[in-house]
Design a protein around this motif. Sequence first.
Motif, short mmCIF file in Angstrom:
data_model
loop_
_atom_site.label_atom_id
_atom_site.label_comp_id
_atom_site.label_asym_id
_atom_site.label_seq_id
_atom_site.Cartn_x
_atom_site.Cartn_y
_atom_site.Cartn_z
N UNK A 1 5.31 -9.86 11.40
CA UNK A 1 4.27 -9.37 12.29
C UNK A 1 4.87 -8.64 13.49
N UNK A 2 5.99 -9.14 14.00
CA UNK A 2 6.68 -8.49 15.12
C UNK A 2 7.19 -7.12 14.69
N UNK A 3 7.81 -7.07 13.51
CA UNK A 3 8.39 -5.82 13.03
C UNK A 3 7.34 -4.73 12.83
N UNK A 4 6.11 -5.14 12.52
CA UNK A 4 5.07 -4.15 12.25
C UNK A 4 4.01 -4.10 13.35
N UNK A 5 4.42 -4.53 14.54
CA UNK A 5 3.61 -4.31 15.73
C UNK A 5 2.37 -5.13 15.89
N UNK A 6 2.30 -6.30 15.22
CA UNK A 6 1.11 -7.14 15.31
C UNK A 6 1.26 -8.29 16.31
N UNK B 1 7.83 -7.38 2.33
CA UNK B 1 6.39 -7.50 2.10
C UNK B 1 5.60 -6.68 3.10
N UNK B 2 6.01 -6.76 4.36
CA UNK B 2 5.32 -5.97 5.39
C UNK B 2 5.47 -4.48 5.15
N UNK C 1 5.96 -2.95 2.24
CA UNK C 1 5.14 -2.56 1.09
C UNK C 1 3.68 -2.45 1.50
N UNK C 2 3.20 -3.44 2.27
CA UNK C 2 1.81 -3.39 2.74
C UNK C 2 1.56 -2.12 3.56
N UNK C 3 2.55 -1.76 4.38
CA UNK C 3 2.41 -0.59 5.26
C UNK C 3 2.26 0.69 4.46
N UNK C 4 2.82 0.73 3.25
CA UNK C 4 2.76 1.94 2.44
C UNK C 4 1.34 2.31 2.04
N UNK D 1 -0.62 -11.91 3.09
CA UNK D 1 -0.91 -12.22 4.50
C UNK D 1 -1.30 -10.96 5.26
N UNK D 2 -0.48 -9.91 5.16
CA UNK D 2 -0.79 -8.67 5.86
C UNK D 2 -2.10 -8.05 5.35
#
Length: 230
Positions: free
Chosen positions: A70-75, A220-221, A223-226, A149-150
């Motif tokens: 979550x930190x890596x993807x700004x949440x 996982x984060x 892949x979700x971001x894609x 989760x994401x």
Amino acid sequence: MNATLSQKAIAEFFGTFVLVFIGTGSAVLAGSHVGFLGIAFAFGISVLAMVYAIGYISGCHINPAITISMLAFGKISGKDAVAYIIAQILGAILASGILLMIAQGKADYSLAANGLGQNGVGDTSPDKFAQGAGLMAEIVLTTIFLIVVHGSTSKNTPNGAFAGVAIGLALTMIHIVGIPVTGVSVNPARSIGPAIFVGGAALANLWVFIVGPIVGGLIGGAIWKLYDNK
């Protein structure tokens, strides 16, 4: 609810305590009665319950791999992430300590022989899977879990109120497959708690259950971001 950082940390402490106590407790106290499938559901149901109990306060990470992703993807902010991770680890340690005290109430219980629900690879893997296989399993299983989760908590997901169900079932799903390999961590705090009390190989191999979930969480984060179009 605009919770303070202290309230969020307390929620993460409690949520992680419940996850570790119920999850590893199902293995230590009830494993001979419920088997691997029962243990898998114990972990999944505990997360599902905590999502609805504390999710509105902290987001119910109860897992450093989730918090780091979550930190890596700004949440989440860095300050909150540090507080979350400390609270999660402390909650896991307390859960393992209390579980040990309860387990010792059984006359034939032995920490060395029966363990404390710790994760393992090689000779300490439930089905003797090698260290490399265990690391790969932790990365892949955490990747799958973090995509759920994401995705289930994304603002673009319809029926977000059911996120807890998706997350709980996802954790159950990966435990059904992964318990024979490592006992399933996908959560560094869940592994740290028992390992501190068990020591030996549990501590020596702890890096697998810290590195694997963190790497899997970041993958996982990513892949979700894609495919997320927010």
